[in-house]
Design an enzyme around this catalytic site. Structure first.
Site, PDB file in Angstrom:
ATOM      1  N   ARG A  85      10.161  53.467  35.095  1.00 27.03           N
ATOM      2  CA  ARG A  85      10.193  54.575  35.713  1.00 27.03           C
ATOM      3  C   ARG A  85       9.938  55.899  34.888  1.00 27.03           C
ATOM      4  O   ARG A  85       9.331  56.744  34.837  1.00 27.03           O
ATOM      5  CB  ARG A  85      11.368  54.800  36.772  1.00 27.03           C
ATOM      6  CG  ARG A  85      11.005  55.801  37.643  1.00 27.03           C
ATOM      7  CD  ARG A  85      12.163  55.849  38.718  1.00 27.03           C
ATOM      8  NE  ARG A  85      13.409  56.154  38.065  1.00 27.03           N
ATOM      9  CZ  ARG A  85      13.830  57.446  37.599  1.00 27.03           C
ATOM     10  NH1 ARG A  85      12.638  58.549  37.918  1.00 27.03           N
ATOM     11  NH2 ARG A  85      14.912  57.670  36.800  1.00 27.03           N
ATOM     12  N   HIS A 125       2.127  60.316  55.577  1.00 28.04           N
ATOM     13  CA  HIS A 125       2.909  59.542  56.206  1.00 28.04           C
ATOM     14  C   HIS A 125       2.152  58.840  57.582  1.00 28.04           C
ATOM     15  O   HIS A 125       1.938  59.708  58.610  1.00 28.04           O
ATOM     16  CB  HIS A 125       4.446  59.558  56.345  1.00 28.04           C
ATOM     17  CG  HIS A 125       5.121  58.763  56.919  1.00 28.04           C
ATOM     18  ND1 HIS A 125       5.635  57.581  56.090  1.00 28.04           N
ATOM     19  CD2 HIS A 125       5.653  58.130  58.153  1.00 28.04           C
ATOM     20  CE1 HIS A 125       6.425  56.786  56.569  1.00 28.04           C
ATOM     21  NE2 HIS A 125       6.418  57.397  58.076  1.00 28.04           N
ATOM     22  N   ASP A 131      10.124  60.984  52.743  1.00 24.22           N
ATOM     23  CA  ASP A 131       9.648  61.769  53.988  1.00 24.22           C
ATOM     24  C   ASP A 131      10.454  62.975  54.751  1.00 24.22           C
ATOM     25  O   ASP A 131      10.235  63.337  55.734  1.00 24.22           O
ATOM     26  CB  ASP A 131       9.560  60.511  54.997  1.00 24.22           C
ATOM     27  CG  ASP A 131       8.509  59.617  54.399  1.00 24.22           C
ATOM     28  OD1 ASP A 131       8.994  58.219  54.844  1.00 24.22           O
ATOM     29  OD2 ASP A 131       7.460  59.709  53.734  1.00 24.22           O
TER      30      ASP A 131
END
Ligand code: GRF
Length: 200
Positions: A65, A109, A150
């Site tokens: 990451r 989304h 989100d």
């Protein structure tokens, strides 16, 4: 002209919608400068090639990451990117990253947020949850990206009817065709225009 980067993890149908909109002149305040995939085998990079767009694989699994994000930021800075579009992008970005690019990252989304959103809701899982709950209407949302999955400000939404007998795959296809591929290019132009105007 605002410089745009599109980040992908899969088939790239949302990327295709953006590139087609750019070529049609529906996205005129910005230009996609680079397409980035975070895993090997993404068809999104083939789509980028077909549209003669610079593209790059940053293999998150191989890099880890931290190194992935380091190379991502280096690339975005080198390309002078002003707007980042997450189009079917599945990697979680750190709070440092979303803070560094505050109000400059948008995501598509496949539901009407806040329904079926947040941790663990992505791809087909979203449509499986909508069908399980029995909603009659679902859709797609474009939102600003912050540190909450989100959780950023909602920019655009479009509703889509759920039909009797829908499978998750059938519902996903309808949400893509009737919502995602329409509102994402609109949101890209909206954000590019906004950034362009802020600069003058
Ligand atoms: C789709 O389920 C889309 O709703 C979500 O990512 C998935 C793949 O999108 N955002 P794409 O075909 O890679 O754009």
């Amino acid at each position: 002209m605002v410089n745009i980067a599109v980040l992908t993890s899969g088939g790239g149908t949302n990327l295709e919608a953006i590139l087609n909109a750019e070529e049609r002149g529906d996205i005129k305040s910005g230009k996609v400068q680079i397409v980035i995939a975070d895993r090997a085998g993404c068809y999104s990079l083939v789509r980028a090639e077909n549209h003669k767009k610079k593209n790059l694989l940053l293999n998150r699994k191989e890099l880890g990451r931290k190194e992935f994000e380091k190379r991502l930021v280096e690339t975005l800075i080198c390309e002078k990117i002003d707007l980042i579009v997450l189009a079917g992008f599945l990697s979680i970005l750190s709070e440092d990253f979303t803070e560094f690019y505050r109000d400059r990252i948008i995501n598509i989304h496949p539901s009407l947020i806040p329904s079926f959103s947040g941790e663990g809701y992505y791809g087909l899982k979203v449509h499986e949850a909508a069908l399980k709950r029995g909603v009659k209407v679902t859709g797609a949302t474009v939102h600003l990206v912050n540190e909450i999955p989100d959780g950023g400000k909602i920019l655009f939404q479009k509703a889509v009817e759920v039909k009797d007998g829908d499978t998750p795959e059938a519902l996903q296809k309808r949400v893509m065709e009737e919502a995602e591929w329409i509102i994402l290019p609109m949101a890209v132009e909206y954000m590019a225009d906004k950034i362009d105007k802020e600069r003058v």
